[in-house]
Write an enzyme that holds these catalytic residues in place. Structure first.
Site, PDB file in Angstrom:
ATOM      1  N   GLY A  49       0.836  -1.201   0.000  1.00 33.40           N
ATOM      2  CA  GLY A  49       0.000   0.000   0.000  1.00 33.40           C
ATOM      3  C   GLY A  49       0.866   1.243   0.000  1.00 33.40           C
ATOM      4  N   GLN A  54       2.661   9.889   1.323  1.00 28.48           N
ATOM      5  CA  GLN A  54       4.016   9.340   1.445  1.00 28.48           C
ATOM      6  C   GLN A  54       4.928   9.771   0.307  1.00 28.48           C
ATOM      7  OE1 GLN A  54       2.244   5.220   2.164  1.00 28.48           O
ATOM      8  NE2 GLN A  54       4.187   5.071   3.242  1.00 28.48           N
ATOM      9  N   CYS A  94       5.665  -0.237   7.233  1.00 27.87           N
ATOM     10  CA  CYS A  94       5.305   0.946   6.451  1.00 27.87           C
ATOM     11  C   CYS A  94       6.518   1.382   5.649  1.00 27.87           C
ATOM     12  CB  CYS A  94       4.876   2.069   7.403  1.00 27.87           C
ATOM     13  SG  CYS A  94       4.437   3.592   6.556  1.00 27.87           S
ATOM     14  N   LEU A  95       6.319   1.713   4.376  1.00 19.15           N
ATOM     15  CA  LEU A  95       7.434   2.131   3.532  1.00 19.15           C
ATOM     16  C   LEU A  95       8.067   3.424   4.042  1.00 19.15           C
ATOM     17  CD1 LEU A  95       6.006   1.261  -0.006  1.00 19.15           C
ATOM     18  CD2 LEU A  95       7.574  -0.070   1.428  1.00 19.15           C
ATOM     19  N   HIS A 136      -4.683   1.567   7.476  1.00 19.45           N
ATOM     20  CA  HIS A 136      -3.314   2.073   7.600  1.00 19.45           C
ATOM     21  C   HIS A 136      -3.081   3.233   6.621  1.00 19.45           C
ATOM     22  CE1 HIS A 136       1.229   1.376   7.950  1.00 19.45           C
ATOM     23  NE2 HIS A 136       1.122   2.134   6.868  1.00 19.45           N
ATOM     24  N   GLU A 137      -3.483   3.028   5.357  1.00 18.51           N
ATOM     25  CA  GLU A 137      -3.257   4.077   4.344  1.00 18.51           C
ATOM     26  C   GLU A 137      -4.124   5.307   4.629  1.00 18.51           C
ATOM     27  OE1 GLU A 137      -0.691   3.575   2.742  1.00 18.51           O
ATOM     28  OE2 GLU A 137      -0.590   1.411   3.007  1.00 18.51           O
ATOM     29  N   HIS A 140      -2.491   7.646   6.956  1.00 16.98           N
ATOM     30  CA  HIS A 140      -1.505   8.534   6.312  1.00 16.98           C
ATOM     31  C   HIS A 140      -2.171   9.821   5.836  1.00 16.98           C
ATOM     32  CE1 HIS A 140       2.226   6.257   6.221  1.00 16.98           C
ATOM     33  NE2 HIS A 140       1.622   5.188   5.736  1.00 16.98           N
TER      34      HIS A 140
HETATM   35 NI    NI Z   1       2.404   3.285   5.679  1.00 14.63          NI
END
Ligand code: NI
Length: 173
Positions: A49, A54, A94-95, A136-137, A140
């Site tokens: 995701g 991000q 998470c990236l 989660h997304e 963000h």
């Molecule tokens: Ni993330």
């Protein structure tokens, strides 16, 4: 297509609250190319995701693909959770917080409304990993990260670990 730089914790830009996408902009080639670039960036990372926040685009959309073989790309534009049910604990990563994983408790099942990449309204009832990923997304888009669910002490440990990782990467370069 192009790979986009991913912001990393504790970059303050990750704390920006995203604004709604104008549905009239969805068919715009520039927007569509950004979606393709986000998929490419997510697959390359690799991740399941990626929220626009991000990649320093503070608008309410994200790309997700929880399949093993990049066969289920999903775009969520202006997502809205209409209801949540139950609880599940999943070890998230998470990236924007590379190499860190921690258990987070979220709703088990959600009813979510959004626009797809052709601008069509969709509504889905999802559970399991996809429900985790959407929640989660969507965090963000609110400027929230999964490490915010950890204790302040643990979050500080994460910040130090990432700073050390970056220093090592810098020294090696
Ligand atoms: Ni993330």
């Amino acid at each position: 297509m192009a790979l986009l730089p991913i912001l990393e914790f504790p970059d303050p830009r990750l704390r920006t609250k995203a604004v709604a996408v104008d549905p009239a902009q969805v068919p715009d080639p520039v927007f569509q190319r950004l979606l393709d670039d986000m998929f490419e960036t997510m697959y390359e990372a690799p991740g399941i995701g990626l929220a626009a926040s991000q990649v320093d685009v503070h608008k309410r959309f994200m790309v997700i693909d929880i399949s093993e073989d990049k066969s289920a790309p999903m775009v969520f534009i202006n997502p809205e959770i209409l209801s949540r049910e139950g609880e599940q604990v999943y070890q998230e990563g998470c990236l924007s917080v590379p190499g860190i994983f921690a258990d987070v408790t979220r709703a088990d099942s959600i009813d979510v409304r959004f626009l797809d990449r052709s601008g069509q309204p969709q509504r889905l009832q999802v559970d399991g990993l996809l429900a985790v990923c959407i929640q989660h997304e969507m965090d963000h888009l609110e400027g929230k990260l999964f490490v915010d669910y950890l204790s302040p002490l643990k979050r500080e440990m994460v910040r130090k670990k990432l700073a050390k990782q970056r220093k090592l990467a810098g020294d090696a370069a």
